[in-house]
Design a protein around this motif. Structure first.
Motif, mmCIF file in Angstrom:
data_model
loop_
_atom_site.group_PDB
_atom_site.id
_atom_site.type_symbol
_atom_site.label_atom_id
_atom_site.label_comp_id
_atom_site.label_asym_id
_atom_site.label_seq_id
_atom_site.Cartn_x
_atom_site.Cartn_y
_atom_site.Cartn_z
ATOM 1 N N ASP A 12 0.825 -1.213 0.000
ATOM 2 C CA ASP A 12 0.000 0.000 0.000
ATOM 3 C C ASP A 12 0.857 1.261 0.000
ATOM 4 N N ILE A 13 0.226 2.350 -0.451
ATOM 5 C CA ILE A 13 0.853 3.670 -0.436
ATOM 6 C C ILE A 13 -0.202 4.693 -0.023
ATOM 7 N N PRO A 14 0.235 5.768 0.641
ATOM 8 C CA PRO A 14 -0.700 6.866 0.914
ATOM 9 C C PRO A 14 -0.878 7.712 -0.345
ATOM 10 N N ILE A 15 -2.053 8.261 -0.497
ATOM 11 C CA ILE A 15 -2.378 9.105 -1.655
ATOM 12 C C ILE A 15 -2.857 10.456 -1.140
ATOM 13 N N ALA A 43 4.578 1.792 -7.928
ATOM 14 C CA ALA A 43 5.326 1.854 -6.668
ATOM 15 C C ALA A 43 5.691 0.457 -6.189
ATOM 16 N N HIS A 44 4.759 -0.476 -6.312
ATOM 17 C CA HIS A 44 5.030 -1.858 -5.892
ATOM 18 C C HIS A 44 6.168 -2.456 -6.729
ATOM 19 N N TRP A 45 6.127 -2.248 -8.034
ATOM 20 C CA TRP A 45 7.191 -2.713 -8.936
ATOM 21 C C TRP A 45 8.527 -2.064 -8.566
ATOM 22 N N ASN A 46 8.535 -0.753 -8.393
ATOM 23 C CA ASN A 46 9.781 -0.033 -8.125
ATOM 24 C C ASN A 46 10.410 -0.401 -6.784
ATOM 25 N N VAL A 47 9.600 -0.663 -5.785
ATOM 26 C CA VAL A 47 10.119 -1.043 -4.465
ATOM 27 C C VAL A 47 10.588 -2.500 -4.457
ATOM 28 N N SER A 48 9.915 -3.355 -5.195
ATOM 29 C CA SER A 48 10.164 -4.794 -5.114
ATOM 30 C C SER A 48 11.215 -5.310 -6.084
ATOM 31 N N ALA A 49 11.234 -4.791 -7.295
ATOM 32 C CA ALA A 49 12.114 -5.338 -8.337
ATOM 33 C C ALA A 49 13.521 -4.769 -8.220
ATOM 34 N N PRO A 50 14.533 -5.611 -8.384
ATOM 35 C CA PRO A 50 15.909 -5.094 -8.410
ATOM 36 C C PRO A 50 16.146 -4.261 -9.673
ATOM 37 N N ASP A 51 17.172 -3.419 -9.632
ATOM 38 C CA ASP A 51 17.450 -2.504 -10.738
ATOM 39 C C ASP A 51 17.646 -3.223 -12.069
ATOM 40 N N ASP A 52 18.335 -4.354 -12.075
ATOM 41 C CA ASP A 52 18.553 -5.066 -13.338
ATOM 42 C C ASP A 52 17.243 -5.586 -13.925
ATOM 43 N N MET A 53 16.303 -5.985 -13.071
ATOM 44 C CA MET A 53 14.998 -6.447 -13.550
ATOM 45 C C MET A 53 14.216 -5.269 -14.134
ATOM 46 N N LYS A 54 14.256 -4.122 -13.457
ATOM 47 C CA LYS A 54 13.545 -2.935 -13.952
ATOM 48 C C LYS A 54 14.146 -2.449 -15.271
ATOM 49 N N ALA A 55 15.452 -2.630 -15.443
ATOM 50 C CA ALA A 55 16.106 -2.219 -16.692
ATOM 51 C C ALA A 55 15.763 -3.165 -17.841
ATOM 52 N N THR A 56 15.463 -4.401 -17.529
ATOM 53 C CA THR A 56 15.198 -5.425 -18.544
ATOM 54 C C THR A 56 13.727 -5.485 -18.941
ATOM 55 N N TYR A 57 12.836 -5.277 -17.971
ATOM 56 C CA TYR A 57 11.402 -5.484 -18.191
ATOM 57 C C TYR A 57 10.596 -4.238 -17.851
ATOM 58 N N ILE A 78 -6.289 9.015 1.804
ATOM 59 C CA ILE A 78 -6.538 7.897 0.901
ATOM 60 C C ILE A 78 -5.360 6.924 0.958
ATOM 61 N N ILE A 79 -5.678 5.641 0.908
ATOM 62 C CA ILE A 79 -4.669 4.589 0.837
ATOM 63 C C ILE A 79 -4.996 3.729 -0.379
ATOM 64 N N ALA A 80 -3.987 3.479 -1.203
ATOM 65 C CA ALA A 80 -4.143 2.563 -2.337
ATOM 66 C C ALA A 80 -3.451 1.261 -1.957
ATOM 67 N N ARG A 81 -4.183 0.152 -2.043
ATOM 68 C CA ARG A 81 -3.673 -1.177 -1.703
ATOM 69 C C ARG A 81 -3.689 -2.056 -2.941
ATOM 70 N N THR A 82 -2.661 -2.886 -3.090
ATOM 71 C CA THR A 82 -2.630 -3.773 -4.241
ATOM 72 C C THR A 82 -2.040 -5.127 -3.887
ATOM 73 N N TRP A 83 -2.461 -6.127 -4.622
ATOM 74 C CA TRP A 83 -1.919 -7.476 -4.524
ATOM 75 C C TRP A 83 -2.128 -8.151 -5.872
ATOM 76 N N ILE A 84 -1.509 -9.287 -6.052
ATOM 77 C CA ILE A 84 -1.526 -9.972 -7.342
ATOM 78 C C ILE A 84 -2.442 -11.186 -7.261
ATOM 79 N N GLY A 85 -3.237 -11.354 -8.296
ATOM 80 C CA GLY A 85 -4.126 -12.504 -8.388
ATOM 81 C C GLY A 85 -3.500 -13.573 -9.265
ATOM 82 N N ALA A 86 -4.204 -13.951 -10.291
ATOM 83 C CA ALA A 86 -3.738 -15.000 -11.192
ATOM 84 C C ALA A 86 -2.528 -14.529 -11.997
ATOM 85 N N VAL A 87 -1.643 -15.463 -12.276
ATOM 86 C CA VAL A 87 -0.456 -15.202 -13.085
ATOM 87 C C VAL A 87 -0.418 -16.251 -14.195
#
Length: 142
Positions: A12-15, A43-57, A78-87
């Motif tokens: 989650d992140i504050p908005i 924000a979830h991608w940027n906090v979670s993924a390493p720099d090499d992954m963000k540079a590649t994908y 406001i709070i925005a919350r996210t999670w991943i479902g099916a992959v």
């Protein structure tokens, strides 16, 4: 940030509501909710993924479904919350809730499909197993 909602790992992140987010009806315009859905996913991608992954994908949204439940007004926390479902091999299904912090009321719920692209070609690519593992704590297939 992340926390557990009903035992599930959620990011989650504050908005902050800006005066320009308010429409003629004196509440947050529906289009702004879509921006918040994008903001929390990025924000979830940027906090979670390493720099090499963000540079590649990168990710592109291919579908959004939004259910608006309550209005938000200037001054609401406001709070925005996210999670991943099916992959699957090329897409993450991402769920988002936009919540008013003062009373924890859900203002909007969204389901989005995000497709992985290779930055060097701009083409859709397969999701590597190490990426699935990286986000596994946030995966809650319904």
């Amino acid at each position: 940030m992340s926390f557990a909602k009903h035992g599930l790992q959620v990011f989650d992140i504050p908005i902050s509501i800006l005066p320009t987010d308010i429409d003629d009806n004196e509440h947050v315009n529906n289009v702004v909710y879509l921006r918040w859905i994008f903001d929390v996913a990025l924000a979830h991608w940027n906090v979670s993924a390493p720099d090499d992954m963000k540079a590649t994908y990168g990710w592109v949204a291919t579908r959004h479904e939004i259910d608006y439940r309550r209005e938000a007004v200037l001054g609401d926390e406001i709070i925005a919350r996210t999670w991943i479902g099916a992959v699957d091999s090329r897409r993450f299904e991402r769920h988002t809730e936009i919540v008013r912090g003062q009373d924890d009321h859900v203002l909007a719920r969204a389901r989005s499909l995000w497709t992985l692209i290779a930055r060097d070609t701009g083409r859709i690519t397969r999701i590597p197993p190490h990426m699935v593992e990286l986000f596994s704590a946030y995966m809650h297939p319904v």
